[in-house]
Motif scaffolding. Structure first.
Motif, PDB file in Angstrom:
ATOM      1  N   PHE A   1      -5.746  -7.238   7.105  1.00  0.00           N
ATOM      2  CA  PHE A   1      -5.653  -5.938   6.445  1.00  0.00           C
ATOM      3  C   PHE A   1      -5.500  -4.825   7.475  1.00  0.00           C
ATOM      4  O   PHE A   1      -4.659  -3.936   7.323  1.00  0.00           O
ATOM      5  CB  PHE A   1      -6.877  -5.658   5.564  1.00  0.00           C
ATOM      6  N   VAL A   2      -6.330  -4.861   8.527  1.00  0.00           N
ATOM      7  CA  VAL A   2      -6.293  -3.815   9.543  1.00  0.00           C
ATOM      8  C   VAL A   2      -4.927  -3.780  10.236  1.00  0.00           C
ATOM      9  O   VAL A   2      -4.363  -2.707  10.455  1.00  0.00           O
ATOM     10  CB  VAL A   2      -7.444  -3.978  10.570  1.00  0.00           C
ATOM     11  N   MET A   3      -4.382  -4.937  10.542  1.00  0.00           N
ATOM     12  CA  MET A   3      -3.062  -4.975  11.179  1.00  0.00           C
ATOM     13  C   MET A   3      -1.996  -4.378  10.251  1.00  0.00           C
ATOM     14  O   MET A   3      -1.156  -3.586  10.689  1.00  0.00           O
ATOM     15  CB  MET A   3      -2.690  -6.414  11.563  1.00  0.00           C
ATOM     16  N   ALA A   4      -2.034  -4.754   8.982  1.00  0.00           N
ATOM     17  CA  ALA A   4      -1.066  -4.207   8.020  1.00  0.00           C
ATOM     18  C   ALA A   4      -1.258  -2.698   7.873  1.00  0.00           C
ATOM     19  O   ALA A   4      -0.278  -1.935   7.830  1.00  0.00           O
ATOM     20  CB  ALA A   4      -1.214  -4.898   6.671  1.00  0.00           C
ATOM     21  N   TYR A   5      -2.519  -2.263   7.803  1.00  0.00           N
ATOM     22  CA  TYR A   5      -2.817  -0.833   7.665  1.00  0.00           C
ATOM     23  C   TYR A   5      -2.307  -0.045   8.870  1.00  0.00           C
ATOM     24  O   TYR A   5      -1.631   0.964   8.717  1.00  0.00           O
ATOM     25  CB  TYR A   5      -4.323  -0.618   7.480  1.00  0.00           C
ATOM     26  N   LEU A   6      -2.614  -0.514  10.062  1.00  0.00           N
ATOM     27  CA  LEU A   6      -2.182   0.189  11.267  1.00  0.00           C
ATOM     28  C   LEU A   6      -0.661   0.198  11.404  1.00  0.00           C
ATOM     29  O   LEU A   6      -0.078   1.194  11.830  1.00  0.00           O
ATOM     30  CB  LEU A   6      -2.824  -0.423  12.510  1.00  0.00           C
ATOM     31  N   GLY A   7      -0.022  -0.908  11.019  1.00  0.00           N
ATOM     32  CA  GLY A   7       1.429  -0.957  11.056  1.00  0.00           C
ATOM     33  C   GLY A   7       2.052   0.073  10.129  1.00  0.00           C
ATOM     34  O   GLY A   7       3.005   0.769  10.493  1.00  0.00           O
ATOM     35  N   LYS A   8       1.492   0.199   8.932  1.00  0.00           N
ATOM     36  CA  LYS A   8       1.987   1.193   7.971  1.00  0.00           C
ATOM     37  C   LYS A   8       1.675   2.614   8.457  1.00  0.00           C
ATOM     38  O   LYS A   8       2.508   3.513   8.369  1.00  0.00           O
ATOM     39  CB  LYS A   8       1.345   0.930   6.604  1.00  0.00           C
ATOM     40  N   LEU A   9       0.471   2.798   8.991  1.00  0.00           N
ATOM     41  CA  LEU A   9       0.068   4.110   9.488  1.00  0.00           C
ATOM     42  C   LEU A   9       0.984   4.575  10.620  1.00  0.00           C
ATOM     43  O   LEU A   9       1.344   5.744  10.700  1.00  0.00           O
ATOM     44  CB  LEU A   9      -1.382   4.045   9.972  1.00  0.00           C
ATOM     45  N   ALA A  10       1.379   3.658  11.471  1.00  0.00           N
ATOM     46  CA  ALA A  10       2.247   3.995  12.609  1.00  0.00           C
ATOM     47  C   ALA A  10       3.617   4.496  12.159  1.00  0.00           C
ATOM     48  O   ALA A  10       4.286   5.220  12.898  1.00  0.00           O
ATOM     49  CB  ALA A  10       2.405   2.785  13.526  1.00  0.00           C
ATOM     50  N   THR A  11       4.028   4.149  10.943  1.00  0.00           N
ATOM     51  CA  THR A  11       5.334   4.580  10.455  1.00  0.00           C
ATOM     52  C   THR A  11       5.265   5.858   9.608  1.00  0.00           C
ATOM     53  O   THR A  11       6.295   6.398   9.229  1.00  0.00           O
ATOM     54  CB  THR A  11       6.007   3.477   9.613  1.00  0.00           C
ATOM     55  N   PHE A  12       4.056   6.316   9.315  1.00  0.00           N
ATOM     56  CA  PHE A  12       3.912   7.541   8.514  1.00  0.00           C
ATOM     57  C   PHE A  12       4.375   8.730   9.352  1.00  0.00           C
ATOM     58  O   PHE A  12       3.945   8.904  10.497  1.00  0.00           O
ATOM     59  CB  PHE A  12       2.468   7.733   8.042  1.00  0.00           C
ATOM     60  N   SER A  13       5.212   9.566   8.795  1.00  0.00           N
ATOM     61  CA  SER A  13       5.851  10.637   9.575  1.00  0.00           C
ATOM     62  C   SER A  13       4.865  11.663  10.132  1.00  0.00           C
ATOM     63  O   SER A  13       5.151  12.300  11.131  1.00  0.00           O
ATOM     64  CB  SER A  13       6.910  11.340   8.731  1.00  0.00           C
ATOM     65  N   GLY A  14       3.706  11.830   9.516  1.00  0.00           N
ATOM     66  CA  GLY A  14       2.750  12.823   9.979  1.00  0.00           C
ATOM     67  C   GLY A  14       1.956  12.413  11.204  1.00  0.00           C
ATOM     68  O   GLY A  14       1.272  13.231  11.812  1.00  0.00           O
ATOM     69  N   ILE A  15       2.045  11.151  11.581  1.00  0.00           N
ATOM     70  CA  ILE A  15       1.296  10.651  12.731  1.00  0.00           C
ATOM     71  C   ILE A  15       2.136  10.846  13.986  1.00  0.00           C
ATOM     72  O   ILE A  15       3.202  10.247  14.130  1.00  0.00           O
ATOM     73  CB  ILE A  15       0.924   9.160  12.567  1.00  0.00           C
ATOM     74  N   LYS A  16       1.657  11.693  14.887  1.00  0.00           N
ATOM     75  CA  LYS A  16       2.391  11.943  16.133  1.00  0.00           C
ATOM     76  C   LYS A  16       2.232  10.778  17.098  1.00  0.00           C
ATOM     77  O   LYS A  16       3.209  10.302  17.681  1.00  0.00           O
ATOM     78  CB  LYS A  16       1.890  13.235  16.780  1.00  0.00           C
ATOM     79  N   GLU A  17       1.005  10.329  17.300  1.00  0.00           N
ATOM     80  CA  GLU A  17       0.718   9.213  18.205  1.00  0.00           C
ATOM     81  C   GLU A  17      -0.391   8.362  17.605  1.00  0.00           C
ATOM     82  O   GLU A  17      -1.287   8.880  16.927  1.00  0.00           O
ATOM     83  CB  GLU A  17       0.242   9.720  19.574  1.00  0.00           C
TER      84      GLU A  17
ATOM     85  N   MET B   1       0.846  -1.169   0.000  1.00  0.00           N
ATOM     86  CA  MET B   1       0.000   0.000   0.000  1.00  0.00           C
ATOM     87  C   MET B   1       0.895   1.236   0.000  1.00  0.00           C
ATOM     88  O   MET B   1       1.780   1.374   0.832  1.00  0.00           O
ATOM     89  CB  MET B   1      -0.890  -0.048   1.253  1.00  0.00           C
ATOM     90  N   ASP B   2       0.652   2.136  -0.943  1.00  0.00           N
ATOM     91  CA  ASP B   2       1.463   3.355  -0.992  1.00  0.00           C
ATOM     92  C   ASP B   2       0.922   4.398  -0.013  1.00  0.00           C
ATOM     93  O   ASP B   2      -0.177   4.262   0.539  1.00  0.00           O
ATOM     94  CB  ASP B   2       1.546   3.901  -2.415  1.00  0.00           C
ATOM     95  N   ASP B   3       1.705   5.447   0.220  1.00  0.00           N
ATOM     96  CA  ASP B   3       1.345   6.458   1.208  1.00  0.00           C
ATOM     97  C   ASP B   3       0.070   7.222   0.834  1.00  0.00           C
ATOM     98  O   ASP B   3      -0.705   7.605   1.709  1.00  0.00           O
ATOM     99  CB  ASP B   3       2.500   7.437   1.426  1.00  0.00           C
ATOM    100  N   THR B   4      -0.149   7.453  -0.455  1.00  0.00           N
ATOM    101  CA  THR B   4      -1.364   8.161  -0.871  1.00  0.00           C
ATOM    102  C   THR B   4      -2.606   7.348  -0.514  1.00  0.00           C
ATOM    103  O   THR B   4      -3.572   7.880   0.043  1.00  0.00           O
ATOM    104  CB  THR B   4      -1.320   8.485  -2.375  1.00  0.00           C
ATOM    105  N   THR B   5      -2.590   6.059  -0.778  1.00  0.00           N
ATOM    106  CA  THR B   5      -3.713   5.188  -0.421  1.00  0.00           C
ATOM    107  C   THR B   5      -3.905   5.176   1.090  1.00  0.00           C
ATOM    108  O   THR B   5      -5.031   5.267   1.585  1.00  0.00           O
ATOM    109  CB  THR B   5      -3.481   3.761  -0.950  1.00  0.00           C
ATOM    110  N   LEU B   6      -2.811   5.079   1.810  1.00  0.00           N
ATOM    111  CA  LEU B   6      -2.846   5.082   3.273  1.00  0.00           C
ATOM    112  C   LEU B   6      -3.558   6.326   3.804  1.00  0.00           C
ATOM    113  O   LEU B   6      -4.461   6.242   4.645  1.00  0.00           O
ATOM    114  CB  LEU B   6      -1.403   5.042   3.803  1.00  0.00           C
ATOM    115  N   ILE B   7      -3.205   7.478   3.290  1.00  0.00           N
ATOM    116  CA  ILE B   7      -3.763   8.744   3.762  1.00  0.00           C
ATOM    117  C   ILE B   7      -5.197   8.925   3.288  1.00  0.00           C
ATOM    118  O   ILE B   7      -6.038   9.472   4.012  1.00  0.00           O
ATOM    119  CB  ILE B   7      -2.853   9.921   3.338  1.00  0.00           C
ATOM    120  N   ARG B   8      -5.503   8.468   2.107  1.00  0.00           N
ATOM    121  CA  ARG B   8      -6.891   8.572   1.633  1.00  0.00           C
ATOM    122  C   ARG B   8      -7.832   7.724   2.494  1.00  0.00           C
ATOM    123  O   ARG B   8      -8.947   8.147   2.805  1.00  0.00           O
ATOM    124  CB  ARG B   8      -6.987   8.161   0.168  1.00  0.00           C
TER     125      ARG B   8
END
Length: 134
Positions: A98-114, A1-8
């Motif tokens: 899917f949710v676990m993979a999504y949350l794992g990727k989301l946790a590494t996105f630089s814009g997410i503080k917590e 999943m790319d970052d654009t999909t993640l953020i959308r």
């Protein structure tokens, strides 16, 4: 999943959370359409969320919708976005991977503080440790 999909996906969750709690079935369908139209205005470039203002200005978006998009973008780019996912134990088993993979990727996105997850005390610790290494 790319970052654009993640953020959308995150924007869709954000938007739906704001507007579907008091809506009826028909208005939920309209809110989902709006959300999809709005999320397609967002992309990620070099780690920053970008709002396509040129296309946004051609769409019949209300000022509140533009404010949501801009606030979402600004808070992510300022690394001030805090997320609380409640009811982790209520995820349907077919979506768990899917949710676990999504949350794992989301946790590494630089814009997410917590990123916080809440759940009843079921046996998710092994899955969580695999997904969130630190």
């Amino acid at each position: 999943m790319d970052d654009t999909t993640l953020i959308r996906i995150l924007f869709r969750l954000f938007h739906l959370t704001l507007f579907t709690t008091t809506a009826n079935i028909q208005s939920v369908k309209n809110i989902r359409k709006q959300s999809e139209q709005m999320e397609n205005l967002l992309t990620v470039s070099k780690g920053n969320v970008v709002l396509d203002n040129d296309i946004a200005n051609t769409l019949p978006l209300a000022i509140e919708q533009m404010l949501q998009l801009r606030l979402f973008k600004e808070k992510l780019n300022a690394k001030q976005f805090i997320i609380l996912f409640d009811g982790f134990d209520e995820i349907a088993p077919t979506y768990k991977e899917f949710v676990m993979a999504y949350l794992g990727k989301l946790a590494t996105f630089s814009g997410i503080k917590e990123l916080y997850l809440s759940s009843r005390p079921y046996n998710f610790m092994d899955d969580l440790k695999k997904t969130f290494k630190n």
